[in-house]
Design an enzyme around this catalytic site. Structure first.
Site, PDB file in Angstrom:
ATOM      1  NE  ARG A  73      33.283  40.927  35.147  1.00 54.99           N
ATOM      2  CZ  ARG A  73      34.389  40.186  35.172  1.00 54.99           C
ATOM      3  NH1 ARG A  73      35.579  40.759  35.327  1.00 54.99           N
ATOM      4  NH2 ARG A  73      34.317  38.880  35.040  1.00 54.99           N
ATOM      5  NE  ARG A  94      38.078  31.928  31.789  1.00 65.20           N
ATOM      6  CZ  ARG A  94      38.246  33.153  32.292  1.00 65.20           C
ATOM      7  NH1 ARG A  94      39.092  33.982  31.761  1.00 65.20           N
ATOM      8  NH2 ARG A  94      37.554  33.519  33.326  1.00 65.20           N
ATOM      9  NE  ARG A 100      34.959  41.973  39.797  1.00 70.56           N
ATOM     10  CZ  ARG A 100      35.516  41.003  39.080  1.00 70.56           C
ATOM     11  NH1 ARG A 100      36.821  40.928  38.988  1.00 70.56           N
ATOM     12  NH2 ARG A 100      34.774  40.104  38.495  1.00 70.56           N
ATOM     13  CE  LYS A 151      42.021  35.313  35.930  1.00 70.79           C
ATOM     14  NZ  LYS A 151      41.024  35.042  36.989  1.00 70.79           N
ATOM     15  NE  ARG A 163      32.980  34.767  36.504  1.00 75.83           N
ATOM     16  CZ  ARG A 163      33.108  35.971  37.076  1.00 75.83           C
ATOM     17  NH1 ARG A 163      32.045  36.590  37.584  1.00 75.83           N
ATOM     18  NH2 ARG A 163      34.268  36.553  37.131  1.00 75.83           N
TER      19      ARG A 163
HETATM   20  P1  AP5 Z   1      40.399  40.877  40.117  1.00 79.72           P
HETATM   21  O1  AP5 Z   1      41.804  41.367  40.012  1.00 79.72           O
HETATM   22  O2  AP5 Z   1      39.351  41.560  39.320  1.00 79.72           O
HETATM   23  O3  AP5 Z   1      40.356  39.304  39.897  1.00 79.72           O
HETATM   24  P2  AP5 Z   1      40.406  38.470  38.556  1.00 79.72           P
HETATM   25  O4  AP5 Z   1      41.176  37.230  38.860  1.00 79.72           O
HETATM   26  O5  AP5 Z   1      40.886  39.324  37.413  1.00 79.72           O
HETATM   27  O6  AP5 Z   1      38.868  38.151  38.431  1.00 79.72           O
HETATM   28  P3  AP5 Z   1      37.869  38.169  37.204  1.00 79.72           P
HETATM   29  O7  AP5 Z   1      36.496  38.010  37.771  1.00 79.72           O
HETATM   30  O8  AP5 Z   1      38.092  39.360  36.333  1.00 79.72           O
HETATM   31  O9  AP5 Z   1      38.340  36.884  36.501  1.00 79.72           O
HETATM   32  P4  AP5 Z   1      37.549  35.991  35.548  1.00 79.72           P
HETATM   33  O10 AP5 Z   1      38.647  35.108  35.127  1.00 79.72           O
HETATM   34  O11 AP5 Z   1      36.345  35.332  36.042  1.00 79.72           O
HETATM   35  O12 AP5 Z   1      36.953  37.067  34.501  1.00 79.72           O
HETATM   36  P5  AP5 Z   1      37.329  37.402  33.020  1.00 79.72           P
HETATM   37  O13 AP5 Z   1      37.064  38.828  32.820  1.00 79.72           O
HETATM   38  O14 AP5 Z   1      38.644  36.847  32.632  1.00 79.72           O
HETATM   39  O15 AP5 Z   1      40.015  40.927  41.680  1.00 79.72           O
HETATM   40  C1  AP5 Z   1      38.689  40.619  42.117  1.00 79.72           C
HETATM   41  C2  AP5 Z   1      38.332  41.512  43.330  1.00 79.72           C
HETATM   42  O16 AP5 Z   1      39.185  41.166  44.414  1.00 79.72           O
HETATM   43  C3  AP5 Z   1      38.559  43.014  43.077  1.00 79.72           C
HETATM   44  O17 AP5 Z   1      37.562  43.728  43.749  1.00 79.72           O
HETATM   45  C4  AP5 Z   1      39.951  43.281  43.692  1.00 79.72           C
HETATM   46  O18 AP5 Z   1      40.070  44.612  44.152  1.00 79.72           O
HETATM   47  C5  AP5 Z   1      39.963  42.286  44.834  1.00 79.72           C
HETATM   48  N1  AP5 Z   1      41.295  41.758  45.098  1.00 79.72           N
HETATM   49  C6  AP5 Z   1      42.244  41.385  44.199  1.00 79.72           C
HETATM   50  N2  AP5 Z   1      43.343  40.903  44.828  1.00 79.72           N
HETATM   51  C7  AP5 Z   1      43.071  40.965  46.164  1.00 79.72           C
HETATM   52  C8  AP5 Z   1      43.802  40.614  47.327  1.00 79.72           C
HETATM   53  N3  AP5 Z   1      45.046  40.099  47.256  1.00 79.72           N
HETATM   54  N4  AP5 Z   1      43.194  40.798  48.531  1.00 79.72           N
HETATM   55  C9  AP5 Z   1      41.938  41.323  48.617  1.00 79.72           C
HETATM   56  N5  AP5 Z   1      41.200  41.699  47.545  1.00 79.72           N
HETATM   57  C10 AP5 Z   1      41.758  41.508  46.341  1.00 79.72           C
HETATM   58  O19 AP5 Z   1      36.232  36.531  32.206  1.00 79.72           O
HETATM   59  C11 AP5 Z   1      34.852  36.854  32.242  1.00 79.72           C
HETATM   60  C12 AP5 Z   1      34.102  35.938  31.294  1.00 79.72           C
HETATM   61  O20 AP5 Z   1      34.568  36.150  29.936  1.00 79.72           O
HETATM   62  C13 AP5 Z   1      34.304  34.426  31.520  1.00 79.72           C
HETATM   63  O21 AP5 Z   1      33.433  33.920  32.497  1.00 79.72           O
HETATM   64  C14 AP5 Z   1      34.008  33.877  30.113  1.00 79.72           C
HETATM   65  O22 AP5 Z   1      32.624  33.859  29.841  1.00 79.72           O
HETATM   66  C15 AP5 Z   1      34.633  34.921  29.198  1.00 79.72           C
HETATM   67  N6  AP5 Z   1      36.056  34.626  28.914  1.00 79.72           N
HETATM   68  C16 AP5 Z   1      37.122  35.386  29.282  1.00 79.72           C
HETATM   69  N7  AP5 Z   1      38.270  34.824  28.856  1.00 79.72           N
HETATM   70  C17 AP5 Z   1      37.915  33.681  28.204  1.00 79.72           C
HETATM   71  C18 AP5 Z   1      38.661  32.660  27.559  1.00 79.72           C
HETATM   72  N8  AP5 Z   1      40.020  32.696  27.510  1.00 79.72           N
HETATM   73  N9  AP5 Z   1      37.994  31.612  27.021  1.00 79.72           N
HETATM   74  C19 AP5 Z   1      36.638  31.561  27.050  1.00 79.72           C
HETATM   75  N10 AP5 Z   1      35.863  32.503  27.653  1.00 79.72           N
HETATM   76  C20 AP5 Z   1      36.503  33.558  28.229  1.00 79.72           C
END
Ligand code: AP5
Length: 226
Positions: free
Chosen positions: A161, A88, A127, A13, A172
């Protein structure tokens, strides 16, 4: 045009949202990034969120609605928004409709990145990013061209992270299945969902998303709202 990028942790994402920002001038609203900024700044929200995030649980819906409302108010009229990592939960999905409606905005598409969960633990636990400019890297898929030096800014400091350990990633993923996946049927009923193969190469995923945004139901420039 306002869109949601939906998919489990590691689906790509953030990677794809950044490309939409760079190529289409859209605005990325990542609740994860907002929360991490609050943790770094030591705000009350950040202090309350840190342990929850480190454990892979979800921060409360009220806090998230406050962050998104403030962020939407700061966006220039006419700019398209990418919601990344939000909504979410079912209450967050309902709240998003209200937050958009009072600002005269509408949700145009929900793009679901379909991925094989077994690959995600590898993706996320490998990552890391530049501690100075934030450029993202991966132990196997994307190493800096010169070992130990950021390609973009030349820094030699990198970070990971705290919630990217294999055990926390598995948790997660379970939280995603239990609390986030159930929001999809509501969007399907509104014919908003477009599925994209998130296991393809990053450029190919980007191209697939581009086809959704440029398709017949999205006839305006993606950087502008209808
Ligand atoms: P990346 O693009 O970073 O993936 P992502 O889907 O953004 O993953 P996140 O871990 O950031 O998502 P998340 O939803 O768990 O975290 P968030 O920060 O929202 O890609 C991942 C890796 O894969 C990278 O190394 C990239 O280079 C590689 N990659 C990407 N595409 C690829 C491909 N096609 N092929 C190969 N490699 C690829 O949330 C973190 C925490 O915050 C949550 O756990 C929660 O505690 C809190 N939080 C955030 N939002 C909310 C909410 N709305 N409500 C409640 N709590 C929340």
């Amino acid at each position: 045009m306002d869109i949601i990028l939906l998919g489990p942790p590691g689906a790509g994402k953030g990677t794809q949202a950044q490309r939409l920002v760079d190529r289409r001038g859209m605005v990325q609203l990542s609740t994860g990034d907002m929360l991490r900024a609050a943790v770094r700044a030591g705000t009350p929200v950040g202090r309350a969120a840190k342990a929850i995030m480190d454990a892979g649980e979800l921060v409360s819906d009220d806090v998230i609605a406050g962050l998104i409302g403030e962020a939407l108010d700061a966006i220039e009229p006419g700019m398209g928004v990418i919601f990344d990592g939000y909504p979410r939960t079912e209450p967050q999905a309902a709240s998003l409709d209200d937050l958009l409606a009072v600002r005269g905005r509408t949700l145009d598409a929900v793009i679901e990145l379909e991925v094989d969960e077994t690959a995600l633990v590898d993706r996320i636990s490998g990552r890391f990013s530049c501690a100075t400019c934030g450029e993202g890297y991966h132990d196997r898929f994307k190493l800096p061209e010169v070992a130990g030096t950021c390609d973009v800014c030349g820094s030699t400091e990198f970070k990971r992270r705290p919630d990217d350990t294999a055990d926390t990633v598995r948790h997660r993923l379970a939280v995603y299945r239990e609390q986030t996946a159930p929001i999809l049927p509501g969007y399907e009923a509104r014919s908003l969902v477009h599925r994209v193969d998130g296991m393809a190469e990053i450029d190919k995923v980007e191209a697939s998303i581009g086809r959704v945004l440029d398709g017949p139901s999205a006839s305006v420039a993606a950087g502008q709202r209808r």
